[in-house]
Design a protein around this motif. Structure first.
Motif, PDB file in Angstrom:
ATOM      1  N   ALA A 183       0.875  -1.177   0.000  1.00 22.06           N
ATOM      2  CA  ALA A 183       0.000   0.000   0.000  1.00 22.06           C
ATOM      3  C   ALA A 183       0.905   1.217   0.000  1.00 22.06           C
ATOM      4  O   ALA A 183       1.871   1.277   0.761  1.00 22.06           O
ATOM      5  CB  ALA A 183      -0.862  -0.010   1.237  1.00 22.06           C
ATOM      6  N   TRP A 184       0.584   2.173  -0.850  1.00 22.71           N
ATOM      7  CA  TRP A 184       1.466   3.315  -1.018  1.00 22.71           C
ATOM      8  C   TRP A 184       1.131   4.402  -0.043  1.00 22.71           C
ATOM      9  O   TRP A 184       0.015   4.860   0.044  1.00 22.71           O
ATOM     10  CB  TRP A 184       1.337   3.819  -2.450  1.00 22.71           C
ATOM     11  N   ARG A 185       2.111   4.769   0.728  1.00 21.67           N
ATOM     12  CA  ARG A 185       1.919   5.833   1.706  1.00 21.67           C
ATOM     13  C   ARG A 185       3.055   6.821   1.589  1.00 21.67           C
ATOM     14  O   ARG A 185       4.208   6.411   1.477  1.00 21.67           O
ATOM     15  CB  ARG A 185       1.947   5.287   3.131  1.00 21.67           C
ATOM     16  N   LYS A 187      -6.372   3.017  -9.652  1.00 23.42           N
ATOM     17  CA  LYS A 187      -6.736   2.367  -8.388  1.00 23.42           C
ATOM     18  C   LYS A 187      -6.873   3.406  -7.303  1.00 23.42           C
ATOM     19  O   LYS A 187      -6.101   4.331  -7.228  1.00 23.42           O
ATOM     20  CB  LYS A 187      -5.627   1.398  -7.967  1.00 23.42           C
ATOM     21  N   ASN A 188      -7.833   3.167  -6.465  1.00 25.15           N
ATOM     22  CA  ASN A 188      -7.922   4.026  -5.300  1.00 25.15           C
ATOM     23  C   ASN A 188      -6.994   3.440  -4.257  1.00 25.15           C
ATOM     24  O   ASN A 188      -7.096   2.276  -3.916  1.00 25.15           O
ATOM     25  CB  ASN A 188      -9.359   4.044  -4.767  1.00 25.15           C
ATOM     26  N   ILE A 189      -6.072   4.199  -3.816  1.00 25.77           N
ATOM     27  CA  ILE A 189      -5.113   3.679  -2.860  1.00 25.77           C
ATOM     28  C   ILE A 189      -5.827   3.367  -1.551  1.00 25.77           C
ATOM     29  O   ILE A 189      -6.762   4.058  -1.170  1.00 25.77           O
ATOM     30  CB  ILE A 189      -3.984   4.704  -2.623  1.00 25.77           C
ATOM     31  N   ALA A 190      -5.372   2.334  -0.902  1.00 21.33           N
ATOM     32  CA  ALA A 190      -6.018   1.902   0.343  1.00 21.33           C
ATOM     33  C   ALA A 190      -6.130   3.035   1.340  1.00 21.33           C
ATOM     34  O   ALA A 190      -5.306   3.941   1.332  1.00 21.33           O
ATOM     35  CB  ALA A 190      -5.188   0.777   0.951  1.00 21.33           C
ATOM     36  N   SER A 219      -3.185   6.123   9.280  1.00 21.48           N
ATOM     37  CA  SER A 219      -2.388   7.140   9.961  1.00 21.48           C
ATOM     38  C   SER A 219      -1.158   7.418   9.126  1.00 21.48           C
ATOM     39  O   SER A 219      -0.401   6.520   8.807  1.00 21.48           O
ATOM     40  CB  SER A 219      -1.966   6.651  11.337  1.00 21.48           C
ATOM     41  N   PHE A 220      -1.025   8.634   8.710  1.00 23.46           N
ATOM     42  CA  PHE A 220       0.224   9.022   8.093  1.00 23.46           C
ATOM     43  C   PHE A 220       0.466  10.470   8.413  1.00 23.46           C
ATOM     44  O   PHE A 220      -0.445  11.233   8.675  1.00 23.46           O
ATOM     45  CB  PHE A 220       0.243   8.768   6.585  1.00 23.46           C
ATOM     46  N   ARG A 221       1.710  10.801   8.439  1.00 21.45           N
ATOM     47  CA  ARG A 221       2.052  12.161   8.836  1.00 21.45           C
ATOM     48  C   ARG A 221       2.262  13.002   7.605  1.00 21.45           C
ATOM     49  O   ARG A 221       2.903  12.583   6.655  1.00 21.45           O
ATOM     50  CB  ARG A 221       3.304  12.146   9.698  1.00 21.45           C
ATOM     51  N   ARG A 222       1.704  14.162   7.618  1.00 19.19           N
ATOM     52  CA  ARG A 222       1.946  15.090   6.527  1.00 19.19           C
ATOM     53  C   ARG A 222       3.142  15.919   6.956  1.00 19.19           C
ATOM     54  O   ARG A 222       3.079  16.641   7.929  1.00 19.19           O
ATOM     55  CB  ARG A 222       0.732  15.989   6.309  1.00 19.19           C
ATOM     56  N   LEU A 223       4.196  15.781   6.225  1.00 20.43           N
ATOM     57  CA  LEU A 223       5.430  16.388   6.682  1.00 20.43           C
ATOM     58  C   LEU A 223       5.787  17.641   5.926  1.00 20.43           C
ATOM     59  O   LEU A 223       6.763  18.285   6.219  1.00 20.43           O
ATOM     60  CB  LEU A 223       6.576  15.384   6.555  1.00 20.43           C
ATOM     61  N   LEU A 276      -2.184  11.686 -11.263  1.00 19.72           N
ATOM     62  CA  LEU A 276      -3.330  12.010 -10.414  1.00 19.72           C
ATOM     63  C   LEU A 276      -3.704  10.807  -9.545  1.00 19.72           C
ATOM     64  O   LEU A 276      -3.894   9.706 -10.048  1.00 19.72           O
ATOM     65  CB  LEU A 276      -4.518  12.379 -11.305  1.00 19.72           C
ATOM     66  N   LEU A 277      -3.786  11.039  -8.247  1.00 20.62           N
ATOM     67  CA  LEU A 277      -4.191   9.962  -7.330  1.00 20.62           C
ATOM     68  C   LEU A 277      -5.674  10.034  -7.024  1.00 20.62           C
ATOM     69  O   LEU A 277      -6.330   9.025  -6.828  1.00 20.62           O
ATOM     70  CB  LEU A 277      -3.420  10.080  -6.008  1.00 20.62           C
ATOM     71  N   GLY A 278      -6.171  11.211  -6.941  1.00 20.48           N
ATOM     72  CA  GLY A 278      -7.574  11.374  -6.580  1.00 20.48           C
ATOM     73  C   GLY A 278      -7.899  12.835  -6.428  1.00 20.48           C
ATOM     74  O   GLY A 278      -7.073  13.713  -6.693  1.00 20.48           O
ATOM     75  N   GLU A 279      -9.112  13.083  -6.008  1.00 20.93           N
ATOM     76  CA  GLU A 279      -9.537  14.468  -5.840  1.00 20.93           C
ATOM     77  C   GLU A 279     -10.414  14.583  -4.608  1.00 20.93           C
ATOM     78  O   GLU A 279     -11.304  13.753  -4.383  1.00 20.93           O
ATOM     79  CB  GLU A 279     -10.307  14.933  -7.077  1.00 20.93           C
ATOM     80  N   GLY A 280     -10.141  15.578  -3.800  1.00 22.52           N
ATOM     81  CA  GLY A 280     -10.965  15.834  -2.622  1.00 22.52           C
ATOM     82  C   GLY A 280     -11.581  17.209  -2.727  1.00 22.52           C
ATOM     83  O   GLY A 280     -11.477  17.877  -3.759  1.00 22.52           O
ATOM     84  N   GLY A 281     -12.195  17.639  -1.652  1.00 20.74           N
ATOM     85  CA  GLY A 281     -12.879  18.915  -1.671  1.00 20.74           C
ATOM     86  C   GLY A 281     -11.948  20.097  -1.869  1.00 20.74           C
ATOM     87  O   GLY A 281     -12.337  21.141  -2.382  1.00 20.74           O
ATOM     88  N   PHE A 282     -10.700  19.949  -1.453  1.00 23.43           N
ATOM     89  CA  PHE A 282      -9.765  21.063  -1.585  1.00 23.43           C
ATOM     90  C   PHE A 282      -9.073  21.102  -2.943  1.00 23.43           C
ATOM     91  O   PHE A 282      -8.488  22.095  -3.300  1.00 23.43           O
ATOM     92  CB  PHE A 282      -8.684  20.993  -0.501  1.00 23.43           C
ATOM     93  N   GLY A 283      -9.112  19.998  -3.659  1.00 22.11           N
ATOM     94  CA  GLY A 283      -8.466  19.967  -4.967  1.00 22.11           C
ATOM     95  C   GLY A 283      -7.921  18.584  -5.276  1.00 22.11           C
ATOM     96  O   GLY A 283      -8.227  17.613  -4.586  1.00 22.11           O
ATOM     97  N   THR A 284      -7.071  18.528  -6.291  1.00 25.96           N
ATOM     98  CA  THR A 284      -6.541  17.249  -6.743  1.00 25.96           C
ATOM     99  C   THR A 284      -5.318  16.839  -5.920  1.00 25.96           C
ATOM    100  O   THR A 284      -4.609  17.679  -5.380  1.00 25.96           O
ATOM    101  CB  THR A 284      -6.146  17.341  -8.229  1.00 25.96           C
ATOM    102  N   VAL A 285      -5.094  15.544  -5.875  1.00 24.28           N
ATOM    103  CA  VAL A 285      -3.938  14.999  -5.160  1.00 24.28           C
ATOM    104  C   VAL A 285      -3.075  14.255  -6.173  1.00 24.28           C
ATOM    105  O   VAL A 285      -3.573  13.406  -6.920  1.00 24.28           O
ATOM    106  CB  VAL A 285      -4.383  14.038  -4.036  1.00 24.28           C
ATOM    107  N   HIS A 286      -1.806  14.632  -6.221  1.00 22.31           N
ATOM    108  CA  HIS A 286      -0.902  14.082  -7.231  1.00 22.31           C
ATOM    109  C   HIS A 286       0.207  13.284  -6.581  1.00 22.31           C
ATOM    110  O   HIS A 286       0.733  13.669  -5.531  1.00 22.31           O
ATOM    111  CB  HIS A 286      -0.287  15.211  -8.072  1.00 22.31           C
ATOM    112  N   VAL A 300       5.594  10.638  -2.503  1.00 24.91           N
ATOM    113  CA  VAL A 300       4.794  11.598  -1.732  1.00 24.91           C
ATOM    114  C   VAL A 300       3.472  11.841  -2.434  1.00 24.91           C
ATOM    115  O   VAL A 300       3.317  11.548  -3.622  1.00 24.91           O
ATOM    116  CB  VAL A 300       5.522  12.965  -1.570  1.00 24.91           C
ATOM    117  N   ALA A 301       2.539  12.348  -1.701  1.00 28.52           N
ATOM    118  CA  ALA A 301       1.264  12.795  -2.268  1.00 28.52           C
ATOM    119  C   ALA A 301       1.199  14.301  -2.085  1.00 28.52           C
ATOM    120  O   ALA A 301       1.442  14.809  -0.995  1.00 28.52           O
ATOM    121  CB  ALA A 301       0.104  12.126  -1.553  1.00 28.52           C
ATOM    122  N   VAL A 302       0.908  15.009  -3.155  1.00 29.45           N
ATOM    123  CA  VAL A 302       0.877  16.469  -3.098  1.00 29.45           C
ATOM    124  C   VAL A 302      -0.531  16.952  -3.427  1.00 29.45           C
ATOM    125  O   VAL A 302      -1.077  16.631  -4.480  1.00 29.45           O
ATOM    126  CB  VAL A 302       1.879  17.086  -4.111  1.00 29.45           C
TER     127      VAL A 302
END
Ligand code: ATP
Length: 246
Positions: free
Chosen positions: A7-9, A39-42, A46-50, A95-105, A122-124
């Protein structure tokens, strides 16, 4: 043998095997397959946004300081140009996905980017400034005090109180207020909390939250309050709350 995919974190796991790794400018990165990207990543329990960046300099300095206190030396502040390079200019291929704040790459940092920062995926998240969540959500937020017919101007000058008659709707007004004629701040808060609950019950059950036969005394006694909680009430019957308003 090829390692089983994990699983990619961000900052914690490899996203691909060595043979999939390619070099882009001076950034190593993983080359995800189309199926990986779709694929939607699992879920990430818990992961830290650094890291973060991309805010105006003045506000980001303040946020940097706040976050630095929480994360200590684990916090890395990236420039927008770096984030662009990491994500191939926020490529839709990454592109990994999209949330309310915008896209996640998806991106990948190499170990030359920052001293002490290991090479890792990383996910940005890219803030969509046109999005309804985020900037505009907060900038347009205006606090409003709901007025149930009870709002009064406060005392002026040396006056300690304002005299007025008791107003409110049985079932919605705080029982102590009805019985003592004196509002207290906790009552007001309780009333606001109870209001939504009672209103929901009235709308869904089609009945008043308290019996219409309630007398002032009954309402003033919280323990005797006759709250309608009957399940399976006749939904065809128009809600008195709604019909009263229309
Ligand atoms: N670290 C990550 N690894 C893999 N995929 C991710 C990661 N972060 C986000 N995603 C993908 O991006 C999508 C949107 O993520 P995001 O965090 O923006 O969702 P959200 O919490 O619903 O939105 P928001 O935070 O904007 O309100 C996720 O559903 C997921 O598919």
């Amino acid at each position: 043998m090829k390692e089983p995919s994990k699983a990619w974190r961000p900052f914690t796991a490899n996203c691909c095997s060595t043979e999939d790794q390619t070099v882009f400018k001076n950034f190593s990165r993983c080359k995800p397959s189309r199926s990986d990207l779709s694929k939607n990543i699992a879920p990430l329990p818990s992961f830290r946004r650094l890291s973060f960046s991309d805010l105006s300099r003045s506000s980001s300095v303040r946020i940097n300081e706040d976050l630095a206190q929480s994360f200590g030396s684990d916090l890395f502040d990236f420039q927008l140009s770096e984030l662009r390079a990491i994500t191939q200019n926020f490529s839709s291929n990454f592109l990994l996905g999209e949330g309310g704040f915008g896209t996640v790459h998806k991106g990948y940092v190499d170990d030359h980017l920052r001293l002490g920062l290991k090479a890792q995926p990383v996910a940005v998240k890219l803030l969509d400034i046109e999005g309804l969540q985020g900037h505009r959500e907060w900038l347009e937020f205006t606090a409003k005090l709901s007025d149930f017919g009870l709002a009064k101007m406060g005392p002026e000058g040396s006056n300690t109180h304002v005299s007025t008659r008791v107003m409110g709707t049985y079932g919605y007004a705080a029982p102590e207020y009805i019985s003592t004629d004196r509002p207290r701040m906790p009552m007001i808060v309780e009333t606001l909390e109870a209001l939504q609950h009672y209103k929901d019950m009235a709308v869904t059950s089609g009945h008043w939250p308290v019996s219409q036969k309630s007398t002032r005394n009954k309402v003033s006694n919280n323990s005797k309050m006759n709250v309608n909680t009957r399940a399976g009430a006749n939904h065809k019957q128009p809600s008195p709350v709604l019909s009263k308003k229309t």
